[in-house]
Design a protein around this motif. Sequence first.
Motif, PDB file in Angstrom:
ATOM      1  N   ASP A  28     -49.858  46.416  13.192  1.00 27.97           N
ATOM      2  CA  ASP A  28     -50.025  45.975  11.808  1.00 27.97           C
ATOM      3  C   ASP A  28     -50.100  44.445  11.803  1.00 27.97           C
ATOM      4  O   ASP A  28     -49.286  43.774  12.439  1.00 27.97           O
ATOM      5  N   GLY A  85     -49.444  54.173   2.297  1.00 33.98           N
ATOM      6  CA  GLY A  85     -50.831  54.430   1.906  1.00 33.98           C
ATOM      7  C   GLY A  85     -51.196  53.869   0.543  1.00 33.98           C
ATOM      8  O   GLY A  85     -52.143  54.317  -0.090  1.00 33.98           O
ATOM      9  N   LEU A  86     -50.444  52.870   0.096  1.00 29.94           N
ATOM     10  CA  LEU A  86     -50.709  52.297  -1.226  1.00 29.94           C
ATOM     11  C   LEU A  86     -51.785  51.216  -1.177  1.00 29.94           C
ATOM     12  O   LEU A  86     -52.345  50.845  -2.197  1.00 29.94           O
ATOM     13  N   GLU A  87     -52.061  50.701   0.035  1.00 33.74           N
ATOM     14  CA  GLU A  87     -52.981  49.578   0.170  1.00 33.74           C
ATOM     15  C   GLU A  87     -54.317  49.995   0.787  1.00 33.74           C
ATOM     16  O   GLU A  87     -55.376  49.598   0.296  1.00 33.74           O
ATOM     17  N   VAL A  88     -54.252  50.744   1.847  1.00 33.55           N
ATOM     18  CA  VAL A  88     -55.483  51.117   2.559  1.00 33.55           C
ATOM     19  C   VAL A  88     -55.722  52.627   2.405  1.00 33.55           C
ATOM     20  O   VAL A  88     -54.869  53.438   2.798  1.00 33.55           O
ATOM     21  N   HIS A  92     -52.485  56.927   7.339  1.00 34.95           N
ATOM     22  CA  HIS A  92     -51.880  56.261   8.496  1.00 34.95           C
ATOM     23  C   HIS A  92     -50.373  56.414   8.475  1.00 34.95           C
ATOM     24  O   HIS A  92     -49.765  56.529   7.411  1.00 34.95           O
ATOM     25  N   HIS A  94     -46.875  54.514   9.696  1.00 30.80           N
ATOM     26  CA  HIS A  94     -46.262  53.267  10.167  1.00 30.80           C
ATOM     27  C   HIS A  94     -45.180  53.632  11.185  1.00 30.80           C
ATOM     28  O   HIS A  94     -44.312  54.462  10.893  1.00 30.80           O
TER      29      HIS A  94
END
Length: 132
Positions: A28, A85-88, A92, A94
Amino acid sequence: MSIFSKIAAGEIPSYKCAEDERFYAFLDINPVAYGHTLVIPREETDYIFDLDDKTLADLHVFAKKVAVALKQVVPCTKVGVAVLGLEVPHAHIHLVPMQTEGDMDFRKAKLQFSAEEMQALADKVYAAFKAL
Ligand code: AMP
């Protein structure tokens, strides 16, 4: 095509930690802890629970291998797992090497490491993954 699809396809650079035909792992770029890694399916789906059962299960098995490699390289108590998953909009997982609970706080100021440090770390995780 999502930014993560472009990363998995090699169209956008990343600090690669592991890969196979269906999954890809990379550091990241705004880590909450040293070694913070993202694990994705190459197949593009936004919401992780929209993945078919086999892909979801296999993604976790792949993430487990990445976590084992990560823990060999980054000393930690455990490797924490989170899905936001709030941004991309590309599913995915983490993986965060943890010393304390605070290492999983995604609201805190992100850490910064030099490109050389990030590349050296990714290379070590990649080598550890390949040796499993
Ligand atoms: P989220 O979708 O809320 O799980 O957050 C997306 C994560 O992807 C954040 O932790 C970002 O720092 C990370 N991220 C976004 N773009 C990149 C990139 N190009 N390379 C590596 N990590 C990224």
